[in-house]
Design an enzyme around this catalytic site. Structure first.
Site, PDB file in Angstrom:
ATOM      1  CD1 TRP A  91      61.627  84.663 148.801  1.00 44.17           C
ATOM      2  CD2 TRP A  91      59.946  86.044 149.322  1.00 44.17           C
ATOM      3  NE1 TRP A  91      61.856  85.876 148.189  1.00 44.17           N
ATOM      4  CE2 TRP A  91      60.850  86.740 148.493  1.00 44.17           C
ATOM      5  CE3 TRP A  91      58.814  86.723 149.771  1.00 44.17           C
ATOM      6  CZ2 TRP A  91      60.669  88.060 148.102  1.00 44.17           C
ATOM      7  CZ3 TRP A  91      58.621  88.048 149.394  1.00 44.17           C
ATOM      8  CH2 TRP A  91      59.549  88.698 148.560  1.00 44.17           C
ATOM      9  N   GLY A 133      51.079  83.617 152.470  1.00 41.65           N
ATOM     10  CA  GLY A 133      50.216  84.784 152.266  1.00 41.65           C
ATOM     11  C   GLY A 133      50.551  85.859 153.277  1.00 41.65           C
ATOM     12  CD  GLU A 181      62.725  87.913 130.340  1.00 41.07           C
ATOM     13  OE1 GLU A 181      62.330  88.797 131.109  1.00 41.07           O
ATOM     14  OE2 GLU A 181      62.797  86.718 130.672  1.00 41.07           O
ATOM     15  CG  HIS A 188      66.319 111.279 124.257  1.00 41.04           C
ATOM     16  ND1 HIS A 188      66.108 112.480 123.638  1.00 41.04           N
ATOM     17  CD2 HIS A 188      66.145 110.338 123.305  1.00 41.04           C
ATOM     18  CE1 HIS A 188      65.799 112.288 122.375  1.00 41.04           C
ATOM     19  NE2 HIS A 188      65.812 110.979 122.143  1.00 41.04           N
ATOM     20  CE  LYS A 224      59.203  79.358 138.030  1.00 39.12           C
ATOM     21  NZ  LYS A 224      60.046  79.977 136.988  1.00 39.12           N
TER      22      LYS A 224
HETATM   23  O1  M6R Z   1      54.320  83.412 137.611  1.00 37.85           O
HETATM   24  P1  M6R Z   1      54.364  84.707 136.865  1.00 37.85           P
HETATM   25  O2  M6R Z   1      54.751  84.526 135.432  1.00 37.85           O
HETATM   26  O3  M6R Z   1      53.112  85.514 137.007  1.00 37.85           O
HETATM   27  O4  M6R Z   1      55.527  85.550 137.556  1.00 37.85           O
HETATM   28  C1  M6R Z   1      55.772  86.889 137.231  1.00 37.85           C
HETATM   29  C2  M6R Z   1      57.125  87.321 137.736  1.00 37.85           C
HETATM   30  O5  M6R Z   1      57.185  87.240 139.120  1.00 37.85           O
HETATM   31  C3  M6R Z   1      58.252  86.461 137.143  1.00 37.85           C
HETATM   32  O6  M6R Z   1      58.218  86.479 135.756  1.00 37.85           O
HETATM   33  C4  M6R Z   1      59.625  86.960 137.633  1.00 37.85           C
HETATM   34  O7  M6R Z   1      59.920  88.210 137.079  1.00 37.85           O
HETATM   35  C5  M6R Z   1      60.681  85.887 137.331  1.00 37.85           C
HETATM   36  N1  M6R Z   1      61.627  85.848 138.401  1.00 37.85           N
HETATM   37  C6  M6R Z   1      61.366  86.095 136.035  1.00 37.85           C
HETATM   38  O8  M6R Z   1      62.465  85.313 135.811  1.00 37.85           O
END
Ligand code: M6R
Length: 608
Positions: free
Chosen positions: A74, A101, A478, A501, A603
């Protein structure tokens, strides 16, 4: 963010390595590559595209050798090109590395290495690691590979998980980590290294979880973990995973997203089975803290926001939800405070940054996480494992809903301790939560076809507002995020009352509004939400409503509607969210999107 895999074996590794990075592809998927040692050099194949396509084009499985590393990328530093894909090799071609990283001092290192005649083939920060190790091999003091590897790691600033192979030690994988996850898998006549369990879960459940500042020397029949600074051996315990490879397969569903939506009745039962004592411990921390904060980012920020509403309604406690990427700038957490983080992966950079700063400043910390052994689970004073099983789709569904349930459960426990809820109300609330799995599975079984037809009808509208009041506001946020992530439509979540607003100026017949309407029993909220709907309709706006009110249905009030089953008010927002997950999934199907691997995402976002 980016997937790392390494296998050292008594057998050929290329096929297994390919399977391994396919299982890791959800961590990043713009390019990928593999390096396998033969007697002369590290053979490297890499290119831009999904793993299956690159593997076919570059003939990954023709690589012959018993030791290899692979990577799925990525992009952070340098565009999506073949040269920037990993592995990267040193000038001599004798060693190859893969990296996750960000090396923050790579420019300085590169300048020094260039002066020493190193030639760089890519624009990445990662490539400096290969050249730096090669350079350190030249120094007298660091002449062994192991010492050179460690010396190089010590010069890196930023975060890294690195795996290296070299023709000069052909039966070994060297690896090390700092602020990026890396774990070792222990097999039979072969061992593994990976950025997460999915790298080797098909082959072993026995793992060693590496800590920051550690490196490992792995052969097919053993491993040793050492401190990078000082090379001292570190005894490690073996963790046996509860997840298995089957759980991470699609199991007859066309996509992981749909499978994971359908797994929610089960994953809710799992999080409900978490020991009451765990919630009580968190509740005590919340109550005794001078200031308590909830934190997460992306979906988990919205999860935290729902938690904030529940703590207010059930316990009369104000515990603000703070997006972890802004945490340091807005939440001056100090000794006597409490920080509760929420994360699926337990590895998200922004949330770890907030927690690390909190650890220094002195508040108590805790985390609700899904991944066993993750950095957050080891960093915090207390961890609650939500037990949702592997979530493979980049878009979070079941993990997010389970975290919401965990926070709703925590709010009940806190309310019982503050006296806000008496014994009977606590019991009633817990029973309401227990009803959710059946409500959700009935909904999925009976209404999926209808949600699909609704999605087909509306998929071609690019602009959306998602609105709700009270607990339906984080649900709207969400739900809008799901539509953005998976369908690439513009969806803005906001409180219904906020619309007038300013944003109401956007309303015309092209903008669709999805409104989450509470039940009529929530009189005030219902009335206020309906007021916003009237204001939208008065301006020619088209409203799609998710609600459970029979009288509204009869009056044929909305452009379109999804009538949800009756559910207790405390848990009804979760049912609306499940409906919205399904709606976004079917919109994405209609628009032919890449469901499990949406463009530009990964992810687990382990970089700044
Ligand atoms: O692994 P985490 O729950 O800490 O990840 C946080 C966000 O990167 C994650 O929730 C992201 O917004 C997802 N793509 C949501 O579907």
């Amino acid at each position: 963010m980016c997937g790392i895999s390494g296998i050292v074996s008594s057998r050929n590794v290329s096929k297994k390595l390919l399977g391994s990075i396919q299982n890791l592809e959800y961590r990043g998927y713009d390019s990928c590559g593999m390096a396998v040692l033969n007697e002369q050099n590290a053979q490297v194949k890499k290119n831009v595209g999904y793993v299956a396509d690159v593997a076919e084009k570059e003939l990954f499985t023709t690589l012959d050798g018993n030791v290899g590393i692979a990577h799925t990328r990525w992009a952070t530093h340098g565009g999506v090109t073949q040269a920037n894909a990993h592995p990267h090799v040193s000038c001599s071609g004798r060693l190859a590395i893969v990296h996750n990283g960000i090396i923050s001092n790579y420019r300085e290192l590169k300048a020094v290495l260039r002066k020493k005649k190193h030639r760089f083939a890519s624009e990445t920060d990662s490539e400096v690691i290969a050249h730096l190790i090669e350079e350190r091999l030249k120094g007298k003091k660091n002449s062994s590979i192991e010492n050179a590897f460690m010396a190089a790691l010590m010069e890196l600033d930023g975060s890294y998980a690195v795996a290296m192979i070299t023709i000069d030690k052909p039966g070994i994988i060297y690896c090390g980590k700092y602020e990026s996850p890396l774990i070792i898998g222990l097999g039979k006549d072969e061992n593994y290294v990976g950025s997460d369990f999915n790298a080797f879960i098909e082959y072993t459940k026995d793992t060693i979880i590496m800590d920051d500042g550690e490196c490992a020397i792995i052969s097919s029949d053993g491993y040793e973990v050492k401190k990078v600074n000082g090379a001292r051996s570190v005894p490690k315990k073996i963790t046996t995973l509860e997840w298995d490879a089957e759980m991470a397969k699609k199991g007859g569903f066309p996509h992981y997203m749909l499978k994971e939506i359908h797994e929610q009745p089960d994953s809710i039962k799992k999080v409900m089975a978490v020991n009451e004592k765990d919630y009580a411990e968190l509740a005590e921390n919340l109550i005794s803290a001078e200031n308590a904060y909830l934190t997460g980012v992306g979906t988990t920020f919205y999860v935290s926001q729902l938690g904030q509403y529940c703590l207010a309604s059930e316990a009369g406690i104000m515990a603000p939800a703070v997006s972890s990427d802004e945490f340091l700038e807005i939440a001056p957490a100090k000794k006597g405070d409490f920080v509760l983080a929420v994360s699926q992966s337990g590895e998200t950079y922004d949330t770890l940054r907030a927690l690390r700063a909190a650890k220094k400043a002195g508040p108590k910390t805790a985390a609700i996480v899904n991944v066993v052994g993750s950095s957050m689970s080891r960093l915090t004073d207390k961890v609650v494992l939500q037990g949702s099983g592997p979530e493979i789709c980049v878009i979070s569904t079941k993990a997010a809903v389970s975290q919401m349930i965990a926070l709703m459960r925590l709010a009940i426990e806190t309310g019982a301790l503050t006296g806000h809820l008496n014994v009977a109300s606590k019991k009633r609330r817990i029973n309401e939560l227990k009803k959710l799995p059946k409500l959700i599975s009935d909904f999925l079984n009976e209404r999926s076809a209808f949600v699909r037809s609704l999605a087909q009808k509306h998929a071609h509208h690019f602009d959306w507002l998602f609105i709700g009041r009270g607990k339906y506001y984080p649900i709207a946020l969400e739900a809008a995020l799901k539509v953005k992530e998976v369908a690439y439509l513009h969806a803005e979540g906001m409180p219904a009352g906020f619309l007038k607003h300013g944003t109401i100026a956007l309303i015309d017949d092209r903008v669709r509004t999805l409104v989450f309407i509470p039940s009529e029993k929530e009189k005030e909220l219902f009335k206020l939400t309906m007021g916003s709907v009237e204001e939208i309709m008065a301006r020619g706006g088209k409203v799609v409503a998710f609600h459970s009110s029979r009288s509204l249905t009869k009056s044929k009030f909305f452009k379109d509607e999804l009538v949800l089953p009756d559910a207790p008010d405390y848990v009804a927002p979760i049912l609306s969210l499940v409906a919205a997950q399904l709606f976004s999934y079917f919109i994405a199907i209609e628009l032919n999107r890449n469901i499990d691997k949406p463009r530009a995402l990964a992810k687990s976002v382990t970089v700044a």
